[in-house]
Design an enzyme around this catalytic site. Structure first.
Site, PDB file in Angstrom:
ATOM      1  CE1 TYR A  70      -4.352  -0.995  -0.340  1.00 50.45           C
ATOM      2  CE2 TYR A  70      -3.453  -2.899   0.805  1.00 50.45           C
ATOM      3  CZ  TYR A  70      -4.457  -2.320   0.051  1.00 50.45           C
ATOM      4  OH  TYR A  70      -5.540  -3.039  -0.336  1.00 50.45           O
ATOM      5  CG  ASN A 105     -11.483   4.905  -8.469  1.00 51.30           C
ATOM      6  OD1 ASN A 105     -11.700   3.699  -8.587  1.00 51.30           O
ATOM      7  ND2 ASN A 105     -11.618   5.757  -9.467  1.00 51.30           N
ATOM      8  CB  VAL A 106      -8.588   4.180  -2.227  1.00 51.89           C
ATOM      9  CG1 VAL A 106      -9.640   3.137  -1.877  1.00 51.89           C
ATOM     10  CG2 VAL A 106      -7.433   3.517  -2.996  1.00 51.89           C
ATOM     11  CG  HIS A 122     -14.313   0.250  -2.320  1.00 49.20           C
ATOM     12  ND1 HIS A 122     -14.077  -0.403  -3.511  1.00 49.20           N
ATOM     13  CD2 HIS A 122     -15.533  -0.187  -1.915  1.00 49.20           C
ATOM     14  CE1 HIS A 122     -15.105  -1.192  -3.815  1.00 49.20           C
ATOM     15  NE2 HIS A 122     -16.010  -1.065  -2.870  1.00 49.20           N
ATOM     16  CB  CYS A 130      -4.570   1.222  14.748  1.00 54.24           C
ATOM     17  SG  CYS A 130      -5.928   1.189  15.901  1.00 54.24           S
ATOM     18  CB  CYS A 153      -4.252   0.994  20.866  1.00 56.69           C
ATOM     19  SG  CYS A 153      -4.336   0.443  19.154  1.00 56.69           S
ATOM     20  N   GLY A 190     -16.244   3.507 -15.835  1.00 59.57           N
ATOM     21  CA  GLY A 190     -14.924   2.901 -15.589  1.00 59.57           C
ATOM     22  C   GLY A 190     -14.913   1.860 -14.494  1.00 59.57           C
ATOM     23  CB  SER A 192     -15.129  -4.691 -13.909  1.00 57.20           C
ATOM     24  OG  SER A 192     -15.000  -4.791 -12.504  1.00 57.20           O
ATOM     25  CG  ASN A 216     -16.087  -0.123 -19.005  1.00 59.14           C
ATOM     26  OD1 ASN A 216     -15.103  -0.564 -19.588  1.00 59.14           O
ATOM     27  ND2 ASN A 216     -16.327  -0.369 -17.730  1.00 59.14           N
TER      28      ASN A 216
HETATM   29  P1  OAD Z   1     -11.762  -3.113 -12.416  1.00 56.08           P
HETATM   30  O1  OAD Z   1     -10.300  -3.281 -12.689  1.00 56.08           O
HETATM   31  O2  OAD Z   1     -12.523  -4.316 -12.000  1.00 56.08           O
HETATM   32  O3  OAD Z   1     -12.482  -2.527 -13.721  1.00 56.08           O
HETATM   33  C1  OAD Z   1     -12.007  -1.396 -14.388  1.00 56.08           C
HETATM   34  C2  OAD Z   1     -12.953  -1.106 -15.531  1.00 56.08           C
HETATM   35  O4  OAD Z   1     -12.534   0.090 -16.153  1.00 56.08           O
HETATM   36  C3  OAD Z   1     -13.016  -2.189 -16.592  1.00 56.08           C
HETATM   37  O5  OAD Z   1     -14.374  -2.496 -16.876  1.00 56.08           O
HETATM   38  C4  OAD Z   1     -12.335  -1.532 -17.799  1.00 56.08           C
HETATM   39  O6  OAD Z   1     -12.908  -1.959 -19.026  1.00 56.08           O
HETATM   40  C5  OAD Z   1     -12.636  -0.066 -17.562  1.00 56.08           C
HETATM   41  N1  OAD Z   1     -11.687   0.886 -18.150  1.00 56.08           N
HETATM   42  C6  OAD Z   1     -10.342   0.767 -18.302  1.00 56.08           C
HETATM   43  N2  OAD Z   1      -9.816   1.896 -18.793  1.00 56.08           N
HETATM   44  C7  OAD Z   1     -10.849   2.770 -18.949  1.00 56.08           C
HETATM   45  C8  OAD Z   1     -10.953   4.120 -19.401  1.00 56.08           C
HETATM   46  N3  OAD Z   1      -9.883   4.831 -19.794  1.00 56.08           N
HETATM   47  N4  OAD Z   1     -12.187   4.691 -19.434  1.00 56.08           N
HETATM   48  C9  OAD Z   1     -13.284   3.996 -19.059  1.00 56.08           C
HETATM   49  N5  OAD Z   1     -13.238   2.730 -18.620  1.00 56.08           N
HETATM   50  C10 OAD Z   1     -12.056   2.124 -18.558  1.00 56.08           C
HETATM   51  O7  OAD Z   1     -11.897  -1.920 -11.362  1.00 56.08           O
HETATM   52  P2  OAD Z   1     -13.156  -1.545 -10.450  1.00 56.08           P
HETATM   53  O8  OAD Z   1     -14.430  -1.797 -11.148  1.00 56.08           O
HETATM   54  O9  OAD Z   1     -12.890  -0.167  -9.937  1.00 56.08           O
HETATM   55  O10 OAD Z   1     -11.854  -3.076  -4.451  1.00 56.08           O
HETATM   56  O11 OAD Z   1     -12.975  -2.569  -9.276  1.00 56.08           O
HETATM   57  C11 OAD Z   1     -13.870  -2.526  -8.203  1.00 56.08           C
HETATM   58  C12 OAD Z   1     -13.152  -2.890  -6.931  1.00 56.08           C
HETATM   59  O12 OAD Z   1     -12.462  -4.133  -7.105  1.00 56.08           O
HETATM   60  C13 OAD Z   1     -12.051  -1.936  -6.522  1.00 56.08           C
HETATM   61  O13 OAD Z   1     -12.523  -0.821  -5.812  1.00 56.08           O
HETATM   62  C14 OAD Z   1     -11.178  -2.801  -5.682  1.00 56.08           C
HETATM   63  C15 OAD Z   1     -11.112  -3.990  -6.576  1.00 56.08           C
HETATM   64  O14 OAD Z   1     -10.743  -5.183  -6.010  1.00 56.08           O
HETATM   65  C16 OAD Z   1     -11.179  -3.286  -3.326  1.00 56.08           C
HETATM   66  O15 OAD Z   1      -9.961  -3.203  -3.266  1.00 56.08           O
HETATM   67  C17 OAD Z   1     -12.062  -3.597  -2.181  1.00 56.08           C
END
Ligand code: OAD
Length: 247
Positions: A70, A105-106, A122, A130, A153, A190, A192, A216
């Protein structure tokens, strides 16, 4: 629709909308240099197993590895700036009576772009807490073991992000469900649409009669049910959408 050409009916709907709710995922930050999670080549989970890094069990097993991973991501994200997609969403907010943005996003990039009503679903990688008690900690000893101990702590510190198997912050998710159910247009950008419970939000919007728009580069499990599927990069599509809607 499948091209970067935007349907004029959608532009009219945006102009007429009193309430817009947006859900973003890591795809919106790609053009800022922050990798997604699931891209087969460049995604974070292509190189690392989430079970080794993003679960409470991983931290208990190897807290140093998790802390350092991280720390690496924090440094990568700290160098990133908002892109045209983040900026376009901040503009959309200024044109909309009721606007809420929820992000998985973080990385803080929506806030850096000037979006005001942003909720981190998230957590946020720049906050630290902690492991044992969740004390939010702003500074910690750097000349010590990794992860550094909590000054209050003594338990190990961790990023204040949601890991697999952990619940989302209740207040944030309640606000998201309410905003999904009460909007005229819901944008999924953006993401999945695979990770619950965030992935359930567009379906709540759909059931409540909202127009559903997905931006997307690829097809997702949500794509078949949306009203407008705009295939392309968020950093290109969003500025185009805002320009054509409000100019
Ligand atoms: P993903 O990696 O699962 O999906 C990213 C999405 O962005 C995909 O559908 C890509 O097709 C799309 N993509 C890529 N480039 C792009 C662009 N320039 N413009 C538009 N779309 C684009 O990421 P998340 O959906 O954010 O959680 O994942 C969800 C969660 O899973 C995250 O917050 C994280 C991860 O594990 C935790 O860590 C709890």
């Amino acid at each position: 629709m499948f091209s970067e050409e935007i349907n004029p009916a959608l532009l009219d709907s945006i102009r007429g909308a009193e309430s817009i709710t947006v859900l973003t995922g890591s795809g919106i930050s790609v053009e800022s240099g922050v990798p997604t999670f699931r891209d087969a080549q460049k995604g974070l989970w292509a190189n690392y197993d989430p079970h080794d890094l993003a679960t409470p069990q991983a931290y208990q097993k190897n807290p140093k590895l998790v802390w350092e991973w991280y720390e690496w991501r924090r440094q990568l994200i700290a160098q990133a700036s908002p892109n045209a997609g983040h900026e376009a969403l901040a503009k959309l907010e200024s044109h909309t009576e009721r606007f809420s943005l929820f992000t998985q996003n973080v990385d803080n990039l929506h806030q850096a772009a000037g979006s005001r009503n942003v909720t981190d679903l998230h957590g946020n990688i720049f906050r630290t807490k902690c492991f044992a008690r969740g004390h939010i900690i702003d500074s910690w000893p750097t000349d010590t073991l990794l992860p550094p101990p909590c000054p209050r702590c003594g338990s190990g510190l961790r990023p204040d992000v949601v890991w697999f198997g952990e619940p989302l912050p209740l207040e944030a998710f309640t606000k998201a469900t309410e905003a999904a159910e009460a909007c005229d247009i819901f944008f999924s950008i953006g993401t999945s649409s695979l990770v619950q419970p965030a992935a359930s939000l567009p379906y709540l919007a759909l059931e409540s009669g909202s127009l559903l728009v997905e931006i997307n580069t690829d097809q997702t499990p949500l794509s078949p049910v949306v009203d407008y599927q705009i295939r392309g990069r968020a950093g290109i599509i969003l500025p185009l959408l805002i320009k054509n809607t409000f100019n």
